[in-house]
Design a protein around this motif. Sequence first.
Motif, PDB file in Angstrom:
ATOM      1  N   ASP A 346       0.843  -1.199   0.000  1.00  0.00           N
ATOM      2  CA  ASP A 346       0.000   0.000   0.000  1.00  0.00           C
ATOM      3  C   ASP A 346       0.883   1.256   0.000  1.00  0.00           C
ATOM      4  N   TYR A 364      -2.428  -5.085   7.535  1.00  0.00           N
ATOM      5  CA  TYR A 364      -3.803  -4.812   7.941  1.00  0.00           C
ATOM      6  C   TYR A 364      -4.732  -5.352   6.854  1.00  0.00           C
ATOM      7  N   PRO A 365      -5.986  -5.671   7.234  1.00  0.00           N
ATOM      8  CA  PRO A 365      -6.889  -6.310   6.263  1.00  0.00           C
ATOM      9  C   PRO A 365      -7.222  -5.371   5.102  1.00  0.00           C
ATOM     10  N   GLY A 366      -7.229  -5.951   3.896  1.00  0.00           N
ATOM     11  CA  GLY A 366      -7.613  -5.199   2.715  1.00  0.00           C
ATOM     12  C   GLY A 366      -9.083  -5.377   2.397  1.00  0.00           C
ATOM     13  N   PRO A 367      -9.607  -4.601   1.473  1.00  0.00           N
ATOM     14  CA  PRO A 367     -11.051  -4.656   1.167  1.00  0.00           C
ATOM     15  C   PRO A 367     -11.486  -5.968   0.530  1.00  0.00           C
ATOM     16  N   ASP A 368     -10.560  -6.693  -0.096  1.00  0.00           N
ATOM     17  CA  ASP A 368     -10.923  -7.945  -0.765  1.00  0.00           C
ATOM     18  C   ASP A 368     -10.691  -9.173   0.107  1.00  0.00           C
ATOM     19  N   GLY A 369     -10.404  -8.960   1.388  1.00  0.00           N
ATOM     20  CA  GLY A 369     -10.163 -10.077   2.301  1.00  0.00           C
ATOM     21  C   GLY A 369      -8.713 -10.483   2.416  1.00  0.00           C
ATOM     22  N   TRP A 371      -4.389  -9.289   2.622  1.00  0.00           N
ATOM     23  CA  TRP A 371      -3.616  -8.444   3.533  1.00  0.00           C
ATOM     24  C   TRP A 371      -2.886  -7.366   2.749  1.00  0.00           C
TER      25      TRP A 371
END
Length: 419
Positions: A346, A364-369, A371
């Motif tokens: 990121d 940290y968790p991403g929007p698509d599940g 990392w």
Amino acid sequence: MARLSDDCFAHDGGGLQSLDAALADLLSRLEPVVDSESLPLGACLGRALAEPVLARLDVPPANNAAMDGYAVRYADLSQGAPTRLTLLGRAAAGRPYTGPVPAGHAVRIFTGAPMPAGLDTVLMQEDCRLEGGQVWLPAGIAKGANCRLAGEDIAAGRQALAIGRRLGPAELALVAACGHGSLRVYKPLRVALLSTGDEVHEAGASLPLGGIYDANRPMLAGLLRRLGCAVTDLGIQPDRPEALRSTLAEAASGHDAVISSGGVSAGEEDHVKAAITALGSLHLWRLAIKPGRPVALGRIASAAYFGLPGNPAAAALTFAFFARPLLARLAGYALPLLQGFAVQADFHFEKKPGRREWLRASLYPGPDGGWLARKYPLDGAAVIGSLTGSDGVLDLAQDQTGIRPGDRLLFYPREMLGF
């Protein structure tokens, strides 16, 4: 037990070498240098197996019930309607039913109990109905259901664990189930650890102008102990040639390896290099990595010598990715290959091609599940906070250049690296 050859750490002195090639070259030359001993199972945690472990019996030793219920002969069951069988007796773990079971009969059975002769299927007690001396069994069960077969975990005579396997709690459970009350394991690798330099001082002491606290020694001691090594702390050695040479000679005589950090880099004439060269041999490996490019390997009498970078983050990373597998081989461990997993960047980052680079990062968790990885703000080789303030390390390939948000990168958690 093997001994170090005179040229086991030799290097051709050429240009930068990839880490993978250097490790493959070195590991092909090294053998365990520690003796083995036989220990009771309870004293083997963390040790490396010095010989393979073979199963002395089938595990499990007999067909047995996987749950509480009723043991039956599958051929006695109706396929389209419930079946009524006569209840004959009971079987429990440690108290098997040993009599014959005629056709049309069932045996009450409990988890872990050996299956009575001729019976091959278990129906869960919740699915059955008991009426007097008879039990009603539902239709539709598969043959062999809820039954664990003898030897399905491991068959008698088969290898349960290979030589070099590190013995954790799960491994101890397996060898116990295979009938072993003691094991032949390698003794711990004896490692002497020291820091050098007049500017280096013990943590907590009064710090003079120009002085620094010794951060590397406690860190490396912890990394070594997590690897199963027996560590002797030789403290901080001042920059005095004769005293340093005497300390190194004494350390080598009673240890399998000696480790120091800092003070040994390409082209630098210092007392550490001179002392090691006088007592044995020293080779500088110029690895295509960042941080930690120069790493010293050598031999002091019969002991291996590792000279790691002086900057703490560089020392930790070169230990994890380079020194740790070499020390593990000397100690008899067959360490599994590091298994990273893919994450998405990121951040933006510019990288020069031609060297493998390690960035400290947190996830940290991403929007698509998946990392997302966020790089630690400072990535210098001396930044200790980059180790404690991150979840692990991003491994950037040697030919990789700039990093952009969304790029897939390989990530290693701190715990996997021993941090």
